[in-house]
Design a protein around this motif. Structure first.
Motif, short mmCIF file in Angstrom:
data_model
loop_
_atom_site.label_atom_id
_atom_site.label_comp_id
_atom_site.label_asym_id
_atom_site.label_seq_id
_atom_site.Cartn_x
_atom_site.Cartn_y
_atom_site.Cartn_z
N LEU A 167 -8.75 7.81 3.10
CA LEU A 167 -8.71 8.25 1.60
C LEU A 167 -9.09 6.80 1.12
CD1 LEU A 167 -8.13 9.55 -1.09
CD2 LEU A 167 -5.53 9.00 -0.97
N GLN A 168 -8.60 5.69 1.69
CA GLN A 168 -8.96 4.47 1.13
C GLN A 168 -10.31 4.11 1.28
OE1 GLN A 168 -6.92 2.04 -0.57
NE2 GLN A 168 -9.02 1.36 -0.97
N ALA A 169 -11.16 4.60 2.51
CA ALA A 169 -12.55 4.39 2.84
C ALA A 169 -13.26 5.44 1.73
CB ALA A 169 -12.85 4.83 4.03
N LEU A 170 -12.65 6.49 1.45
CA LEU A 170 -13.39 7.36 0.55
C LEU A 170 -13.38 6.56 -0.91
CD1 LEU A 170 -14.71 10.02 -0.32
CD2 LEU A 170 -12.43 10.92 -0.79
N LEU A 171 -12.42 6.23 -1.27
CA LEU A 171 -12.36 5.57 -2.55
C LEU A 171 -13.19 4.26 -2.76
CD1 LEU A 171 -8.32 5.54 -3.19
CD2 LEU A 171 -10.19 6.90 -4.34
N ASP A 172 -13.31 3.42 -1.55
CA ASP A 172 -14.03 2.28 -1.64
C ASP A 172 -15.46 2.72 -1.64
OD1 ASP A 172 -11.82 0.60 -1.25
OD2 ASP A 172 -12.35 0.51 1.03
N GLU A 173 -15.77 3.83 -1.12
CA GLU A 173 -17.21 4.42 -1.20
C GLU A 173 -17.48 4.80 -2.73
OE1 GLU A 173 -19.47 8.34 0.57
OE2 GLU A 173 -18.20 7.36 1.95
N MET A 174 -16.63 5.55 -3.26
CA MET A 174 -16.93 5.88 -4.57
C MET A 174 -17.07 4.68 -5.40
SD MET A 174 -16.88 9.30 -4.73
CE MET A 174 -17.63 8.94 -3.00
N ALA A 175 -16.43 3.55 -5.12
CA ALA A 175 -16.21 2.42 -5.92
C ALA A 175 -17.85 1.78 -5.70
CB ALA A 175 -15.26 1.40 -5.82
N ARG A 176 -18.40 1.61 -4.40
CA ARG A 176 -19.49 1.29 -4.18
C ARG A 176 -20.75 1.86 -5.12
NH1 ARG A 176 -17.33 0.43 0.91
NH2 ARG A 176 -18.30 2.28 1.58
N GLN B 194 0.68 -1.10 -0.15
CA GLN B 194 -0.02 -0.20 0.09
C GLN B 194 0.90 1.24 -0.04
OE1 GLN B 194 -2.68 0.43 3.40
NE2 GLN B 194 -3.76 1.95 2.32
N SER B 195 0.50 2.27 -1.01
CA SER B 195 1.29 3.52 -0.70
C SER B 195 1.07 4.31 0.52
CB SER B 195 0.42 4.34 -1.78
OG SER B 195 1.08 5.68 -1.65
N PRO B 196 2.57 4.68 0.92
CA PRO B 196 2.45 5.42 2.25
C PRO B 196 1.54 6.69 2.37
CG PRO B 196 4.33 5.78 1.02
CD PRO B 196 3.59 4.66 0.30
N PHE B 197 1.03 7.19 1.16
CA PHE B 197 0.15 8.36 0.79
C PHE B 197 -1.09 7.99 0.93
CE2 PHE B 197 4.20 9.45 -1.21
CZ PHE B 197 4.55 10.32 -0.53
N LYS B 198 -1.42 6.62 0.88
CA LYS B 198 -2.89 6.10 1.04
C LYS B 198 -3.25 6.19 2.20
CE LYS B 198 -4.48 3.98 -2.44
NZ LYS B 198 -5.02 2.74 -3.48
N THR B 199 -4.07 7.02 3.03
CA THR B 199 -4.56 6.91 4.39
C THR B 199 -5.86 5.95 4.54
OG1 THR B 199 -5.76 8.75 4.19
CG2 THR B 199 -3.58 9.19 4.83
N ALA B 200 -6.01 5.51 5.82
CA ALA B 200 -7.28 4.76 5.91
C ALA B 200 -8.31 5.57 5.35
CB ALA B 200 -7.42 4.45 7.21
#
Length: 201
Positions: free
Chosen positions: A10-19, A2-8
């Motif tokens: 940010l990951q939650a936001l990306l997962d939300e957008m994917a859903r 995992q990229s060190p710049f990808k915070t929890a």
């Protein structure tokens, strides 16, 4: 990995957008992202001491005088400000410079031992430091033996309340802020200089 710049978050936001995908257009996706980021930026965060990112930014990047979440004013009762140790000590040193200036400095730019011997016993910050920290008084000979005196001298210089010219002098600005009625303005000047300009290096 995992990229060190990808915070929890940010990951939650990306997962939300994917859903929520697919979005009808890039504009719709951008609008949803903007809405979600606005929500994040205005939500209190435990790691920010309970402040939201917007509030933390205001606190960090305001000028403490006109913009931001924090304002420094000298509107307290004059007797309360006169009792603030750093204010009392600054006025002590300013009055000493006004009465004795130009005060001679050593080749290293420090106050002489005679000046230190006169000023050190009267410094409230030094006494408070010893009292609260349970510290024994240091043997005093030179400026550097007095924990608060070098800091105080530099605050006056950074704040242009004192100047170096054939020694250490009270500046015109310092002279204007020394009288009791100006203690509020002096407090603001000292506070802003110490926290925004003074560099421990």
């Amino acid at each position: 990995m995992q990229s060190p710049f990808k915070t929890a978050e940010l990951q939650a936001l990306l997962d939300e957008m994917a859903r929520e995908a697919p979005f009808p257009s890039i504009d719709a996706l951008n609008a949803r992202l903007a809405q979600r980021m606005q929500q994040y930026n205005t939500t209190p965060q435990p790691e920010l001491g309970g402040l939201s990112p917007d509030q933390a930014a205001q606190l960090l990047y305001g000028d403490w005088a006109t913009v931001g979440a924090f304002r420094v004013t000298g509107e307290a009762a004059p007797e309360a400000l006169l009792a603030v140790p750093i204010v009392a000590d600054a006025r002590l040193l300013m009055a000493y410079l006004g009465a004795n200036g130009p005060v001679k400095l050593t080749p290293k730019g420090n106050l002489t031992r005679a000046a230190v011997a006169e000023l050190a016993p009267q410094l409230r910050s030094e006494a408070l430091l010893e009292e609260r920290g349970g510290l024994a008084p240091l043997p005093v000979r030179n400026e550097d033996d007095v924990r608060w005196l070098p800091v105080l001298k530099h605050i006056l210089l950074f704040g242009k309340l004192a100047t170096k010219r054939k020694g250490l002098l009270l500046s015109a600005r310092g002279r204007a802020l020394l009288p009791d009625p100006q203690v509020g303005s002096l407090f603001v000047e000292l506070f802003l200089t110490f926290f925004r300009q003074f560099d421990l290096r």
